[in-house]
Design an enzyme around this catalytic site. Structure first.
Site, PDB file in Angstrom:
ATOM      1  N   ASN A 109       4.148 -11.171 -11.807  1.00 48.21           N
ATOM      2  CA  ASN A 109       2.975 -10.301 -11.717  1.00 48.21           C
ATOM      3  C   ASN A 109       1.841 -10.969 -12.503  1.00 48.21           C
ATOM      4  O   ASN A 109       1.851 -10.969 -13.732  1.00 48.21           O
ATOM      5  CB  ASN A 109       3.340  -8.929 -12.318  1.00 48.21           C
ATOM      6  CG  ASN A 109       2.190  -7.954 -12.260  1.00 48.21           C
ATOM      7  OD1 ASN A 109       1.085  -8.294 -11.821  1.00 48.21           O
ATOM      8  ND2 ASN A 109       2.435  -6.739 -12.701  1.00 48.21           N
ATOM      9  N   LYS A 147       3.271 -11.815 -16.098  1.00 42.03           N
ATOM     10  CA  LYS A 147       4.468 -11.079 -16.487  1.00 42.03           C
ATOM     11  C   LYS A 147       5.594 -11.533 -15.576  1.00 42.03           C
ATOM     12  O   LYS A 147       5.349 -11.813 -14.395  1.00 42.03           O
ATOM     13  CB  LYS A 147       4.276  -9.579 -16.265  1.00 42.03           C
ATOM     14  CG  LYS A 147       3.375  -8.929 -17.254  1.00 42.03           C
ATOM     15  CD  LYS A 147       3.420  -7.409 -17.061  1.00 42.03           C
ATOM     16  CE  LYS A 147       2.272  -6.775 -17.803  1.00 42.03           C
ATOM     17  NZ  LYS A 147       1.658  -5.663 -17.141  1.00 42.03           N
ATOM     18  N   ARG A 181       3.946  -9.557  -7.101  1.00 45.93           N
ATOM     19  CA  ARG A 181       3.174  -8.321  -6.954  1.00 45.93           C
ATOM     20  C   ARG A 181       1.733  -8.693  -6.597  1.00 45.93           C
ATOM     21  O   ARG A 181       1.119  -9.527  -7.259  1.00 45.93           O
ATOM     22  CB  ARG A 181       3.179  -7.544  -8.264  1.00 45.93           C
ATOM     23  CG  ARG A 181       2.301  -6.337  -8.162  1.00 45.93           C
ATOM     24  CD  ARG A 181       2.061  -5.700  -9.495  1.00 45.93           C
ATOM     25  NE  ARG A 181       1.191  -4.558  -9.304  1.00 45.93           N
ATOM     26  CZ  ARG A 181       0.210  -4.236 -10.131  1.00 45.93           C
ATOM     27  NH1 ARG A 181      -0.026  -4.979 -11.191  1.00 45.93           N
ATOM     28  NH2 ARG A 181      -0.531  -3.189  -9.904  1.00 45.93           N
ATOM     29  N   HIS A 239      -0.637   1.763  -6.491  1.00 41.87           N
ATOM     30  CA  HIS A 239       0.641   2.168  -7.100  1.00 41.87           C
ATOM     31  C   HIS A 239       1.711   2.393  -6.030  1.00 41.87           C
ATOM     32  O   HIS A 239       2.673   3.138  -6.258  1.00 41.87           O
ATOM     33  CB  HIS A 239       0.517   3.495  -7.894  1.00 41.87           C
ATOM     34  CG  HIS A 239      -0.321   3.432  -9.125  1.00 41.87           C
ATOM     35  ND1 HIS A 239      -1.132   4.471  -9.526  1.00 41.87           N
ATOM     36  CD2 HIS A 239      -0.490   2.466 -10.050  1.00 41.87           C
ATOM     37  CE1 HIS A 239      -1.748   4.151 -10.651  1.00 41.87           C
ATOM     38  NE2 HIS A 239      -1.387   2.925 -10.977  1.00 41.87           N
ATOM     39  N   GLY A 245      -0.112   7.027 -15.603  1.00 44.08           N
ATOM     40  CA  GLY A 245      -0.053   6.023 -16.670  1.00 44.08           C
ATOM     41  C   GLY A 245      -1.462   5.834 -17.194  1.00 44.08           C
ATOM     42  O   GLY A 245      -2.212   6.799 -17.301  1.00 44.08           O
ATOM     43  N   GLY A 278      -3.611   4.032 -15.454  1.00 39.97           N
ATOM     44  CA  GLY A 278      -4.145   4.400 -14.147  1.00 39.97           C
ATOM     45  C   GLY A 278      -3.290   5.549 -13.618  1.00 39.97           C
ATOM     46  O   GLY A 278      -2.090   5.591 -13.908  1.00 39.97           O
ATOM     47  N   ARG A 335     -10.925   5.726 -16.699  1.00 33.73           N
ATOM     48  CA  ARG A 335     -11.633   5.835 -15.406  1.00 33.73           C
ATOM     49  C   ARG A 335     -11.946   7.294 -15.105  1.00 33.73           C
ATOM     50  O   ARG A 335     -11.140   8.176 -15.392  1.00 33.73           O
ATOM     51  CB  ARG A 335     -10.764   5.274 -14.275  1.00 33.73           C
ATOM     52  CG  ARG A 335     -10.584   3.783 -14.353  1.00 33.73           C
ATOM     53  CD  ARG A 335      -9.635   3.295 -13.263  1.00 33.73           C
ATOM     54  NE  ARG A 335      -8.670   2.395 -13.839  1.00 33.73           N
ATOM     55  CZ  ARG A 335      -7.497   2.079 -13.278  1.00 33.73           C
ATOM     56  NH1 ARG A 335      -7.148   2.598 -12.117  1.00 33.73           N
ATOM     57  NH2 ARG A 335      -6.690   1.239 -13.874  1.00 33.73           N
ATOM     58  N   ASP A 348      -5.936   6.370 -24.701  1.00 36.30           N
ATOM     59  CA  ASP A 348      -4.486   6.520 -24.854  1.00 36.30           C
ATOM     60  C   ASP A 348      -4.176   7.999 -25.064  1.00 36.30           C
ATOM     61  O   ASP A 348      -4.649   8.609 -26.030  1.00 36.30           O
ATOM     62  CB  ASP A 348      -4.016   5.685 -26.053  1.00 36.30           C
ATOM     63  CG  ASP A 348      -2.502   5.605 -26.126  1.00 36.30           C
ATOM     64  OD1 ASP A 348      -1.859   6.666 -26.240  1.00 36.30           O
ATOM     65  OD2 ASP A 348      -1.978   4.482 -26.054  1.00 36.30           O
ATOM     66  N   ARG A 378      -1.680   9.648 -26.133  1.00 36.61           N
ATOM     67  CA  ARG A 378      -1.043  10.086 -27.376  1.00 36.61           C
ATOM     68  C   ARG A 378      -2.076  10.403 -28.455  1.00 36.61           C
ATOM     69  O   ARG A 378      -1.986  11.417 -29.141  1.00 36.61           O
ATOM     70  CB  ARG A 378      -0.071   9.015 -27.887  1.00 36.61           C
ATOM     71  CG  ARG A 378       1.247   9.035 -27.127  1.00 36.61           C
ATOM     72  CD  ARG A 378       2.048   7.810 -27.404  1.00 36.61           C
ATOM     73  NE  ARG A 378       1.399   6.622 -26.836  1.00 36.61           N
ATOM     74  CZ  ARG A 378       2.015   5.480 -26.633  1.00 36.61           C
ATOM     75  NH1 ARG A 378       3.274   5.339 -26.943  1.00 36.61           N
ATOM     76  NH2 ARG A 378       1.368   4.468 -26.097  1.00 36.61           N
ATOM     77  N   ILE A 381       2.725   8.475 -18.964  1.00 39.43           N
ATOM     78  CA  ILE A 381       2.435   9.884 -19.243  1.00 39.43           C
ATOM     79  C   ILE A 381       3.420  10.793 -18.511  1.00 39.43           C
ATOM     80  O   ILE A 381       4.001  11.710 -19.096  1.00 39.43           O
ATOM     81  CB  ILE A 381       0.974  10.214 -18.835  1.00 39.43           C
ATOM     82  CG1 ILE A 381      -0.008   9.425 -19.711  1.00 39.43           C
ATOM     83  CG2 ILE A 381       0.711  11.713 -18.891  1.00 39.43           C
ATOM     84  CD1 ILE A 381      -1.477   9.534 -19.295  1.00 39.43           C
ATOM     85  N   GLU A 389       6.384  10.282 -17.514  1.00 38.71           N
ATOM     86  CA  GLU A 389       7.759  10.227 -18.014  1.00 38.71           C
ATOM     87  C   GLU A 389       7.894  10.796 -19.418  1.00 38.71           C
ATOM     88  O   GLU A 389       8.980  11.232 -19.805  1.00 38.71           O
ATOM     89  CB  GLU A 389       8.248   8.759 -18.034  1.00 38.71           C
ATOM     90  CG  GLU A 389       8.468   8.180 -16.646  1.00 38.71           C
ATOM     91  CD  GLU A 389       8.613   6.663 -16.662  1.00 38.71           C
ATOM     92  OE1 GLU A 389       9.109   6.108 -17.653  1.00 38.71           O
ATOM     93  OE2 GLU A 389       8.220   6.031 -15.660  1.00 38.71           O
ATOM     94  N   GLU A 436       8.837  -0.621 -10.969  1.00 46.30           N
ATOM     95  CA  GLU A 436       8.132  -1.368  -9.924  1.00 46.30           C
ATOM     96  C   GLU A 436       8.713  -2.765  -9.735  1.00 46.30           C
ATOM     97  O   GLU A 436       8.797  -3.262  -8.621  1.00 46.30           O
ATOM     98  CB  GLU A 436       6.644  -1.453 -10.283  1.00 46.30           C
ATOM     99  CG  GLU A 436       5.938  -0.130 -10.083  1.00 46.30           C
ATOM    100  CD  GLU A 436       4.618  -0.023 -10.826  1.00 46.30           C
ATOM    101  OE1 GLU A 436       4.644   0.102 -12.059  1.00 46.30           O
ATOM    102  OE2 GLU A 436       3.570  -0.069 -10.172  1.00 46.30           O
TER     103      GLU A 436
HETATM  104  P1  ADP Z   1       0.055   1.364 -17.332  1.00 41.88           P
HETATM  105  O1  ADP Z   1      -0.688   2.129 -16.278  1.00 41.88           O
HETATM  106  O2  ADP Z   1      -0.817   0.424 -18.106  1.00 41.88           O
HETATM  107  O3  ADP Z   1       1.366   0.762 -16.871  1.00 41.88           O
HETATM  108  P2  ADP Z   1       1.761   3.235 -18.755  1.00 41.88           P
HETATM  109  O4  ADP Z   1       2.494   3.661 -17.535  1.00 41.88           O
HETATM  110  O5  ADP Z   1       2.514   2.468 -19.787  1.00 41.88           O
HETATM  111  O6  ADP Z   1       0.426   2.473 -18.421  1.00 41.88           O
HETATM  112  O7  ADP Z   1       1.164   4.559 -19.450  1.00 41.88           O
HETATM  113  C1  ADP Z   1       0.363   4.499 -20.579  1.00 41.88           C
HETATM  114  C2  ADP Z   1       0.012   5.932 -20.981  1.00 41.88           C
HETATM  115  O8  ADP Z   1       1.223   6.635 -21.281  1.00 41.88           O
HETATM  116  C3  ADP Z   1      -0.859   6.007 -22.234  1.00 41.88           C
HETATM  117  O9  ADP Z   1      -1.893   6.957 -22.053  1.00 41.88           O
HETATM  118  C4  ADP Z   1       0.109   6.514 -23.288  1.00 41.88           C
HETATM  119  O10 ADP Z   1      -0.535   7.269 -24.279  1.00 41.88           O
HETATM  120  C5  ADP Z   1       1.025   7.386 -22.460  1.00 41.88           C
HETATM  121  N1  ADP Z   1       2.284   7.635 -23.166  1.00 41.88           N
HETATM  122  C6  ADP Z   1       3.273   6.769 -23.448  1.00 41.88           C
HETATM  123  N2  ADP Z   1       4.243   7.365 -24.181  1.00 41.88           N
HETATM  124  C7  ADP Z   1       3.840   8.650 -24.368  1.00 41.88           C
HETATM  125  C8  ADP Z   1       4.384   9.782 -25.040  1.00 41.88           C
HETATM  126  N3  ADP Z   1       5.551   9.721 -25.669  1.00 41.88           N
HETATM  127  N4  ADP Z   1       3.676  10.933 -24.995  1.00 41.88           N
HETATM  128  C9  ADP Z   1       2.496  11.016 -24.365  1.00 41.88           C
HETATM  129  N5  ADP Z   1       1.933   9.999 -23.723  1.00 41.88           N
HETATM  130  C10 ADP Z   1       2.585   8.825 -23.720  1.00 41.88           C
END
Ligand code: ADP
Length: 400
Positions: free
Chosen positions: A7, A14, A91, A180, A210, A212, A241, A283, A285, A332, A334, A385
């Site tokens: 990727n 990656k 990818r 996605h 996520g 995105g 975004r 982010d 969190r 998010i 998960e 993925e």
């Molecule tokens: P990407 O789209 O870059 O692959 P990810 O799928 O890793 O991103 O998602 C990143 C998002 O997931 C961030 O906003 C992060 O804060 C959120 N996230 C990750 N772990 C947690 C958690 N335990 N609780 C809440 N949000 C989380």
């Protein structure tokens, strides 16, 4: 059969290596900051500690070379000979309307990818460079490209067209593509298994949340609508975004506020979403923490994020004429019970009832988080993925 998944981004490569007999991941890693003095390589062989080292990677080909060298390191014992890599899966973010499925790489496909440069200038040239690198370094090994957009090529015309002059579609291919796709396809397949139903008999809404974010309506395993559009900017509120806005806002900003198209692009893609509203971070969190400690703009960002997700979920229930399940996936989806709960709140009339205890439980397994009597099953399914790309690679090469 060992499959290498690659990727390539603008400044990163990656990789993951899978043994497809067991679908076990053998190794993963990423080279970041390609072309810069601070370039580094994070690597992990399954079962071992992650290593981080600085490296000299001027471009994508040098990066792939470093990765292959690592895999061949006798101390690691990962592969003894380069011939053990039976296939490579790449990818690719955007396949335009040229590619409706994963394809084995040949001259014609390389030409087709070049024709997609205009439509995704930030991504496709780097994917292309990555393919050239593996073609050179793994000469003769069959390679496959897997597109983020391909899964959405089943969306009907009335859902993928924008109500703009038709000539824009004909001349510039302006339409919804969706992204996605590899993730939505993977979790839809897993959801059918979890529901113990044949995939072709399922109606699902898959929420990839996520950095995105996108939501897809999946009927019988096929995408029939999705929230992202011509680019990954449309649809949900995301980390940085904006998602859906009135397009006249753009005209207004350009006309009256002396904003250049470049600044506007940064504003919409990097300064909006959770970050733009909270003023704190993209982010989730960080934003959730601030909201919990009384920051009202953080509260607003979270409310907007969940309300937009709920609007898409509700509209796709209509599009699908009822659903069997909703899937939450990605960082998010998960990991955040708060977001899942708020996105499903007040939808009991549509047969959606989340079980607070199951929703709050911490697990990295695929699981159902709706109440026992909820007509719609709500699921959390970790996306994968890279495994999906490896599977697609095997599928395409076996059918070729
Ligand atoms: P990407 O789209 O870059 O692959 P990810 O799928 O890793 O991103 O998602 C990143 C998002 O997931 C961030 O906003 C992060 O804060 C959120 N996230 C990750 N772990 C947690 C958690 N335990 N609780 C809440 N949000 C989380």
């Amino acid at each position: 059969m060992k499959v290498l998944v690659i990727n390539c981004g603008s400044s990163s490569v990656k990789y993951m290596l899978f043994d497809m007999a067991t679908e076990k991941r053998l190794a993963k890693g990423v080279i970041e900051c390609i072309g810069l003095p601070e370039a580094y390589f994070n690597n992990q062989f399954t079962g071992s500690e992650e290593t981080k080292e600085s490296c000299k990677a001027k471009n994508h080909i040098e990066s792939v070379e470093i990765i292959l060298k690592k895999l061949l390191d006798p101390a690691a014992g990962m592969i003894k000979n380069i011939d053990e890599i039976a296939a490579v899966g790449h990818r690719v973010v955007h396949g335009g309307d040229k590619f409706a499925d994963s394809v084995p790489i040949n001259e014609e496909v390389m030409q087709g990818l070049k024709e997609c440069f205009d439509i995704a200038p930030l991504h496709t040239p780097h994917h292309y460079a990555g393919i050239e690198a593996t073609q050179k370094l793994l000469s003769g090994v069959p390679e496959v490209v897997v597109f983020d957009t391909a899964f959405h090529q089943t969306i009907p015309d009335y859902a993928y067209m924008y109500a703009l002059p038709y000539a824009l579609y004909e001349k510039f291919h302006i339409r919804r593509y969706g992204f996605h796709g590899t993730s939505h396809k993977y979790v839809a397949q897993r959801a059918a298994k979890l529901l113990k139903k044949p995939l072709q008999d399922t109606k699902l809404i898959t929420c990839h949340l996520g950095n995105g974010c996108s939501i897809t309506a999946v009927q019988g395993g096929k995408s029939i609508d999705t929230s992202m559009g011509f680019t990954p900017l449309e649809g949900l509120v995301m980390g940085t975004r904006c998602g859906d806005i009135d397009p006249a806002i753009i005209v207004n900003l350009l006309d009256h506020h002396e904003i250049t198209p470049e600044t506007l692009n940064t504003l919409l893609n990097k300064k909006s979403g959770l970050y733009g509203i909270s003023g704190l971070s993209g982010d989730l969190r960080t934003v959730l923490k601030a909201a919990a400690s009384g920051n009202d703009r953080a509260r607003l960002a979270v409310d907007m994020f969940c309300y937009r997700a709920k609007k898409y979920i509700s509209s796709y229930i209509g599009v699908l004429n009822g659903i069997d399940g909703i899937v939450f996936t990605a960082g998010i989806g998960e990991n955040s019970p708060t977001i899942r709960e708020k996105a499903c709140q007040g939808l009991q009339n549509m047969g959606i009832e989340i079980d607070p205890e199951a929703n709050n439980g911490v697990s990295s397994d695929e699981r159902v988080i709706s109440t026992a009597h909820s007509p719609v099953k709500i699921m959390v399914i970790p996306t994968n993925e890279e495994l999906m790309i490896a599977r697609e690679t095997v599928r395409v090469l076996t059918n070729a």
